[in-house]
Design a protein around this motif. Structure first.
Motif, short mmCIF file in Angstrom:
data_model
loop_
_atom_site.label_atom_id
_atom_site.label_comp_id
_atom_site.label_asym_id
_atom_site.label_seq_id
_atom_site.Cartn_x
_atom_site.Cartn_y
_atom_site.Cartn_z
N THR A 112 0.97 -1.14 0.01
CA THR A 112 -0.15 0.28 0.12
C THR A 112 0.80 1.25 -0.10
OG1 THR A 112 0.19 -0.18 2.36
CG2 THR A 112 -2.12 -0.97 1.13
N LYS A 144 2.89 4.50 -3.21
CA LYS A 144 2.95 5.72 -3.79
C LYS A 144 3.41 6.94 -2.84
CE LYS A 144 -1.20 5.37 -6.00
NZ LYS A 144 -2.46 5.61 -6.04
N ARG A 145 3.41 6.66 -1.53
CA ARG A 145 3.69 7.50 -0.43
C ARG A 145 5.13 7.50 0.24
NH1 ARG A 145 -1.55 5.84 0.14
NH2 ARG A 145 -0.90 4.51 2.08
N ALA A 146 5.50 6.36 0.26
CA ALA A 146 6.68 6.18 1.19
C ALA A 146 7.99 5.65 0.14
CB ALA A 146 6.55 5.22 2.02
N PHE A 178 9.88 2.96 0.93
CA PHE A 178 9.90 1.52 1.13
C PHE A 178 8.38 0.92 0.51
CE2 PHE A 178 9.79 -2.56 3.25
CZ PHE A 178 10.97 -3.12 2.93
#
Lengths: 242, 259
Positions: A74, A77-79, A81
């Motif tokens: 999940t 897109k944001r992290a 890793f």
């Protein structure tokens, strides 16, 4: 006056000289090629396929069922890793489907419905694609710039057990960092590993354009649209080794 | 045997023997190995620090990463724009950054509730401005997280459901206790308030699991917005039943892709 010489080379030394001269020319060249081939990253790194605690098949879940990569990974897109999913994610379906399966024992142990001493511990997954510790790869930066999972991880949707598909050496990274345009694709097709970009209508819809206004050079257009840094920045040491 | 012939034999044999290592390497290249490569020179590849999701002997649960502390929020969950875009469009960033200014906004965005005379009531509308981008975001997230069960159109026939129905038809015990997911376009969902739908996504309901760890708060609201959009898309009136003035002024449908 004939003095007996102190030392006379025997006859076979003619032959030996030839062998020494030829082998001193041929053997180094041979070794260079052998080491370059045998110790290349393509030989050493690719095809590492560890045995996992759960025989999870990407070929079935991501390929046949077509579950999006992001359903489990999940954070991509944001992290930086791309996180492995918590056990809860497996249990979203597997509390109902194939709940008593023998293969899922490690998952049940982690969730607390199996071996009691292992409750709350992680499933001991083995990492496949691992970079050296001095490289700081950022998944979000790549995925948001329209670099598909495929570029680094290969066709995971066809892998029954995941293996390393790309060499992951620096020359291979720079291959793309020096010329990123051909590797870009619309952001919402990043997790579609079978994307070819042949369907003009679909492509136009992905980009919010019409078929008529579709750019002739997709790579160059996406470079600008997704604010991909210049090659000078992309090939700066500090970009990856900060 | 003549000397020259013997030399040629030796030469050819040596040449063939020299190819053997290349052949072995070629075989090794195409073979999957279960052991990692062994590195003679480590080159600081493995450094004594913890990367994400690595094991550690320091903690009883064996993880180097510490779990999310209950009652705290990750600031990241309230930004739904990526960094590159934020740098390029700073005004958009401010617009897409949800700030929990007061208790009322905090309750409504995090729990989908608002206090009415001391009692929590489900919100009847989405507490975040619904823009086209917001709904599109909802579509993306819906297609990732809801599609496996509810299907792309929300009618409850996603890929996982179809697979389970197949197992059931084959009489496989693996079909388990799966219950076909609900139809999101039916009256059951249409009459739910937005806050309640948000709560279902967050905490789950019946056999549906909680998605609060998989989907950030703002994206959950975006999904609610997209579910509403899906419902609207189903309330289509046949052209013949439209009032005369509207019917005669209808324009032909645009071809796909031409906006």
């Amino acid at each position: 006056m004939s003095e007996r010489p102190f030392f006379v080379f025997p006859k076979w030394s003619d032959w030996l000289t030839k062998v020494i001269v030829i082998s001193s020319l041929v053997i180094p060249v041979y070794l260079v090629f052998l080491i370059a081939y045998g110790c290349s990253a393509r030989t050493l790194n690719v095809n590492y396929q560890p045995i996992q605690p759960v025989p999870y098949s990407h070929a079935f879940h991501a390929g046949k069922l077509g579950i999006n990569c992001e359903y489990c990974h999940t954070d991509v897109k944001r992290a930086a890793f791309a996180a492995l999913p918590p056990t809860q994610t497996c249990l979203n379906c597997h509390s109902l489907i194939a709940a008593k399966s023998r293969e899922l024992q490690a998952v049940r142990n982690s969730y607390g419905t199996g071996v009691k001493s292992l409750a709350g511990m992680s499933v001991p997954w083995v990492k496949v694609d691992d970079l050296p510790d001095y490289v700081y790869f950022n998944h979000a930066a790549h995925v948001n710039a329209g670099i598909s999972c495929l570029v680094c991880h290969g066709k995971v949707n066809e892998m029954t057990r995941v293996y390393q598909a790309k060499p992951f050496n620096m020359a291979w990274c720079l291959n793309c960092h020096r010329n990123p345009a051909p590797y870009l694709r619309p952001r919402n097709e990043v997790t579609n590993l079978d994307w070819k970009g042949k369907n003009k209508v679909k492509l136009a819809r992905d980009l919010g354009l019409t078929v008529a206004t579709l750019p002739s050079n997709l790579g160059a257009y996406l470079l600008k649209r997704y604010h991909v840094p210049t090659v000078k920045i992309l090939t700066d040491c500090e970009t990856c080794h900060h | 045997m003549k000397r020259t012939t013997r030399n040629t034999y030796i030469f050819i044999n040596l040449g063939l023997a020299a190819l053997v290592p290349f052949g072995l390497i070629c075989l090794a290249r195409h073979e999957r190995t279960t052991t990692p490569r062994w590195a003679i020179i480590q080159d600081m590849d493995k450094q004594p620090y913890y990367k994400a999701q690595r094991p550690s002997k320091l903690f009883a649960d064996g993880r180097a990463m510490r779990p999310h502390i209950p009652g705290t929020l990750a600031q990241q969950d309230f930004i739904y724009i990526n960094q590159a875009e934020a740098r390029a469009h700073p005004r958009n960033w401010a617009k897409d950054h949800v700030i929990l200014k007061n208790k009322k906004l905090y309750d409504s965005i995090l729990f989908g509730q608002t206090l009415v005379s001391g009692h929590g009531q489900w919100l009847t509308q989405i507490p975040i401005p619904v823009t086209k981008r917001f709904v599109k975001r909802g579509q993306t997230e819906f297609n990732i997280f809801c599609e496996p069960c509810h299907g792309y159109n929300g009618k409850g026939n996603g890929t996982v459901n179809r697979w389970d129905q197949r197992l059931r038809k084959l009489g496989s015990p693996e079909a388990g206790t799966w219950v076909p997911p609900s139809n999101l376009l039916g009256p059951g969902v249409a009459y739910l308030s937005d806050g309640l739908i948000y709560n279902v996504v967050t905490n789950g309901v019946a056999s549906m699991a909680s998605y609060k760890d998989q989907i950030p708060v703002v994206d959950r609201w975006a999904i609610v917005a997209y579910v509403r959009a899906l419902e609207k898309s189903q309330k289509v009136v046949p052209a013949a039943k439209l009032p005369y003035l509207i019917r005669t002024n209808l324009k032909p449908l645009p071809t796909p892709g031409s906006q």
